[in-house]
Motif scaffolding. Structure first.
Motif, mmCIF file in Angstrom:
data_model
loop_
_atom_site.group_PDB
_atom_site.id
_atom_site.type_symbol
_atom_site.label_atom_id
_atom_site.label_comp_id
_atom_site.label_asym_id
_atom_site.label_seq_id
_atom_site.Cartn_x
_atom_site.Cartn_y
_atom_site.Cartn_z
ATOM 1 N N ILE A 70 0.910 -1.020 -0.063
ATOM 2 C CA ILE A 70 0.087 -0.025 0.102
ATOM 3 C C ILE A 70 0.903 1.346 -0.119
ATOM 4 O O ILE A 70 1.810 1.211 0.780
ATOM 5 C CB ILE A 70 -0.863 -0.003 1.179
ATOM 6 N N SER A 71 0.419 2.301 -0.832
ATOM 7 C CA SER A 71 1.202 3.427 -0.739
ATOM 8 C C SER A 71 0.293 4.626 -1.078
ATOM 9 O O SER A 71 -0.952 4.488 -1.366
ATOM 10 C CB SER A 71 2.264 3.430 -1.847
ATOM 11 N N ARG A 72 0.734 5.974 -0.885
ATOM 12 C CA ARG A 72 -0.048 6.854 -1.315
ATOM 13 C C ARG A 72 0.493 8.202 -1.902
ATOM 14 O O ARG A 72 1.756 8.403 -1.676
ATOM 15 C CB ARG A 72 -0.968 7.534 0.075
ATOM 16 N N ASP A 73 -0.061 8.886 -2.565
ATOM 17 C CA ASP A 73 0.486 10.352 -3.106
ATOM 18 C C ASP A 73 -0.553 11.297 -2.571
ATOM 19 O O ASP A 73 -1.766 11.344 -3.390
ATOM 20 C CB ASP A 73 0.556 10.090 -4.804
ATOM 21 N N ASN A 74 -0.249 11.969 -1.758
ATOM 22 C CA ASN A 74 -1.176 12.903 -1.170
ATOM 23 C C ASN A 74 -1.334 14.111 -2.204
ATOM 24 O O ASN A 74 -2.135 14.746 -1.926
ATOM 25 C CB ASN A 74 -0.841 13.540 0.219
ATOM 26 N N ASP A 75 -0.367 14.428 -2.834
ATOM 27 C CA ASP A 75 -0.674 15.555 -3.969
ATOM 28 C C ASP A 75 -1.586 15.340 -4.718
ATOM 29 O O ASP A 75 -2.211 16.339 -5.629
ATOM 30 C CB ASP A 75 0.790 15.840 -4.390
ATOM 31 N N LYS A 76 -1.694 13.871 -5.228
ATOM 32 C CA LYS A 76 -2.932 13.608 -5.937
ATOM 33 C C LYS A 76 -4.106 12.950 -5.196
ATOM 34 O O LYS A 76 -5.035 12.466 -5.921
ATOM 35 C CB LYS A 76 -2.267 12.330 -6.821
ATOM 36 N N ASN A 77 -4.109 13.076 -3.928
ATOM 37 C CA ASN A 77 -5.091 12.674 -3.050
ATOM 38 C C ASN A 77 -5.542 11.148 -3.380
ATOM 39 O O ASN A 77 -6.646 10.548 -3.636
ATOM 40 C CB ASN A 77 -6.453 13.669 -3.300
ATOM 41 N N THR A 78 -4.398 10.324 -3.579
ATOM 42 C CA THR A 78 -4.670 8.763 -4.166
ATOM 43 C C THR A 78 -3.997 7.794 -3.345
ATOM 44 O O THR A 78 -2.815 8.168 -2.867
ATOM 45 C CB THR A 78 -4.200 8.989 -5.772
ATOM 46 N N VAL A 79 -4.528 6.954 -3.123
ATOM 47 C CA VAL A 79 -4.064 5.574 -2.684
ATOM 48 C C VAL A 79 -3.857 4.490 -3.509
ATOM 49 O O VAL A 79 -4.787 4.130 -4.392
ATOM 50 C CB VAL A 79 -4.693 5.383 -1.184
ATOM 51 N N TYR A 80 -2.799 3.755 -3.464
ATOM 52 C CA TYR A 80 -2.492 2.617 -4.262
ATOM 53 C C TYR A 80 -2.315 1.104 -3.469
ATOM 54 O O TYR A 80 -2.079 1.175 -2.539
ATOM 55 C CB TYR A 80 -1.090 2.914 -5.075
ATOM 56 N N LEU A 81 -2.582 0.242 -4.170
ATOM 57 C CA LEU A 81 -2.589 -1.135 -3.879
ATOM 58 C C LEU A 81 -1.563 -1.948 -4.781
ATOM 59 O O LEU A 81 -2.488 -2.290 -5.824
ATOM 60 C CB LEU A 81 -3.799 -1.926 -3.236
ATOM 61 N N GLN A 82 -0.484 -1.978 -4.748
ATOM 62 C CA GLN A 82 0.251 -2.976 -5.789
ATOM 63 C C GLN A 82 0.107 -4.311 -5.275
ATOM 64 O O GLN A 82 0.284 -4.885 -4.151
ATOM 65 C CB GLN A 82 1.461 -2.587 -5.755
ATOM 66 N N MET A 83 -0.541 -5.198 -6.028
ATOM 67 C CA MET A 83 -0.497 -6.624 -5.535
ATOM 68 C C MET A 83 0.294 -7.516 -6.666
ATOM 69 O O MET A 83 -0.144 -7.499 -8.052
ATOM 70 C CB MET A 83 -2.195 -6.888 -5.947
ATOM 71 N N ASN A 84 1.083 -8.196 -6.123
ATOM 72 C CA ASN A 84 1.858 -9.124 -6.947
ATOM 73 C C ASN A 84 1.674 -10.622 -6.648
ATOM 74 O O ASN A 84 0.821 -11.038 -5.409
ATOM 75 C CB ASN A 84 3.325 -8.914 -6.686
#
Length: 124
Positions: A70-84
């Motif tokens: 899980i990661s986030r970019d607050n400048d983009k108001n976005t949270v990510y979930l990288q699933m491998n």
């Protein structure tokens, strides 16, 4: 209107990867802990991962450890979930949530906003 909108789901095969995104609008989520959950057909919604508002702290369910990030970019108001290394048992609708009680030791219990979900299907 406050919204969380997930994207990035799809149909993949065992071993593939996907990156889910969750974009917030209507307010600044930069001060909120965020989390991902998932719900498989006929099952309860399960916690997957959470991240502090700064992004410096994360917490994972056992099902996600070593495979999901899980990661986030607050400048983009976005949270990510990288699933491998996806498995058929990862098949579910994945939801993001803004949480009011982020902790690096346990899943959040206070869920302030939910997205509508994005479907992930993993075939063998």
């Amino acid at each position: 209107q406050v919204q969380l909108v997930e994207s990035g789901g799809g149909s993949v095969q065992t071993g593939d990867s996907l990156r889910l995104s969750c974009v917030g609008s209507g307010r600044n989520f930069g001060n909120s802990g965020m989390a991902w959950f998932r719900q498989a057909p006929g099952k309860e919604r399960d916690f997957v991962a959470s991240i502090s508002w700064t992004g410096s702290l994360t917490y994972y369910a056992d099902l996600a450890k070593g495979r999901f990030t899980i990661s986030r970019d607050n400048d983009k108001n976005t949270v990510y979930l990288q699933m491998n290394s996806l498995k058929p048992e990862d098949t579910a609708i994945y939801y993001c949530a803004a949480v009011g009680d982020y902790s690096p030791w346990e899943p959040p219990l206070v869920h302030e906003y939910w997205g509508q979900g994005t479907q992930v299907t993993v075939s063998s």
